[in-house]
Design a protein around this motif. Structure first.
Motif, PDB file in Angstrom:
ATOM      1  N   VAL A  66      43.479  41.247  48.867  1.00 51.78           N
ATOM      2  CA  VAL A  66      42.158  41.124  49.477  1.00 51.78           C
ATOM      3  C   VAL A  66      42.390  40.410  50.800  1.00 51.78           C
ATOM      4  O   VAL A  66      42.747  39.233  50.833  1.00 51.78           O
ATOM      5  CB  VAL A  66      41.192  40.312  48.585  1.00 51.78           C
ATOM      6  CG1 VAL A  66      39.846  40.135  49.290  1.00 51.78           C
ATOM      7  CG2 VAL A  66      41.019  40.988  47.238  1.00 51.78           C
ATOM      8  N   PRO A 132      35.814  39.207  46.111  1.00 53.84           N
ATOM      9  CA  PRO A 132      36.916  38.437  45.537  1.00 53.84           C
ATOM     10  C   PRO A 132      37.539  37.506  46.575  1.00 53.84           C
ATOM     11  O   PRO A 132      37.483  37.773  47.777  1.00 53.84           O
ATOM     12  CB  PRO A 132      37.914  39.516  45.101  1.00 53.84           C
ATOM     13  CG  PRO A 132      37.131  40.782  45.045  1.00 53.84           C
ATOM     14  CD  PRO A 132      36.055  40.656  46.066  1.00 53.84           C
ATOM     15  N   THR A 159      43.112  30.197  48.495  1.00 51.78           N
ATOM     16  CA  THR A 159      43.682  31.359  47.810  1.00 51.78           C
ATOM     17  C   THR A 159      44.493  32.249  48.740  1.00 51.78           C
ATOM     18  O   THR A 159      45.196  33.155  48.280  1.00 51.78           O
ATOM     19  CB  THR A 159      42.578  32.212  47.163  1.00 51.78           C
ATOM     20  OG1 THR A 159      41.650  32.640  48.174  1.00 51.78           O
ATOM     21  CG2 THR A 159      41.837  31.421  46.091  1.00 51.78           C
TER      22      THR A 159
END
Length: 307
Positions: A66, A132, A159
């Motif tokens: 992503v 996400p 992340t």
């Protein structure tokens, strides 16, 4: 990430295939929108599909990623990322460009359009993204805000595991420099707090429209754990800022304001096991963290002493 050092840009413009944008496409879209690239926002659009795919390869983007992209502009890199990544979220500050980008994505890559999201806003103020959590950051960053945007994204989106940014060549050198290098400084240390940093290639001027007055460089950052320390990131960064604000001075002198006095700075440095006669440009991020841990508390700092 890849560490290709190929600094030879493609000379065949437009050099694109499939859905990617070439030089003629970029100029046609810009003309239709009445877009005139501005220096204020660092708008230099990539017009070479080969360069776009090279950036995506260097970023090690996979079908599981992503990706968040900052400053997508007319969509050159966006389309290249969508060819490979699971999802792409772009952050664009220019309302006109932001309004048109989904149209470009839908027209050039309709099968992937539902995997694209757009955030209109200043990347320095974005702290949440739709969908996400991002696993990668890939961006052609405007030269005038590249470092603060990069650090902001790494701070607020933990992340993000891998980053590849295209920045001014001098900025790339600063980010990737190690202790002792003449261009090692605040960007180098702060980037190293978050990641392993290295140069990942060079980009020539002729793959942009308009062509910038400087060359560009690719910088790879692979997330790592920050140094083990009882000090906070803010406390460590305060030491870094103080040390490089007067980079030609010894640490004893440069950190006097931070510690309360030259003597207090010397005391903190001695406690941290660092020679007070050194300069900040010789220290690692781990050493800066040790200094932050050793800062004298209020009321216990050594009395001021003459330099």
């Amino acid at each position: 990430m890849s560490t290709s050092t190929d600094d030879t840009p493609s000379d065949n413009l437009p050099s694109t295939d499939g859905p990617l944008l070439g030089a003629a496409d970029i100029r046609s879209i810009a003309e239709a929108l009445g877009v005139r690239p501005t220096k204020q926002r660092g708008q230099n659009f990539v017009i070479d599909g080969n360069t776009v795919r090279r950036i995506v390869r260097a970023a090690d983007v996979t079908a599981a990623d992503v990706v968040v992209e900052v400053g997508p502009g007319l969509g050159s890199l966006t389309l290249g990322l969508l060819e490979v990544a699971d999802r792409v979220t772009a952050i664009e500050i220019d309302p006109l460009l932001a309004q048109h980008l989904p149209t470009t994505v839908a027209a050039r890559m309709p099968a992937r359009a539902d995997r694209f999201a757009l955030v209109l806003g200043d990347a320095m103020e974005v702290t949440e993204l739709p969908g996400p959590p991002p696993t990668a950051l890939v961006a052609n960053l405007p030269y005038n805000v590249a470092v603060p945007v990069l650090l902001h994204m790494l701070e607020h989106f933990p992340t993000i595991e891998r980053t590849l940014v295209m920045v001014q060549s001098e900025v790339a050198d600063r980010l990737a420099a190690g202790p002792g290098n003449k261009v090692y400084g605040v960007p180098s240390v702060k980037a190293n707090w978050y990641a392993e940093v290295k140069r990942a290639g060079a980009i020539g001027r002729n793959v942009f429209w308009p062509a910038p007055n400087v060359d560009s460089g690719l910088v790879s950052l692979v997330r790592r754990d920050p140094p083990e320390t009882t000090a906070t990131r803010q406390e460590v960064f305060a030491v870094v800022d103080a040390a490089f604000a007067q980079r030609r001075k010894t640490l004893r002198a440069a950190l006097a304001g931070w510690a309360g006095s030259p003597a207090a700075a010397e005391e903190a440095l001695t406690t941290a096991g660092i020679d007070y006669r050194l300069r900040g440009e010789t220290l690692t991020v781990e050493q800066f963290a040790r200094i932050a841990e050793a800062k004298p508390t209020a009321g216990t700092a050594a009395q001021p002493a003459a330099e």
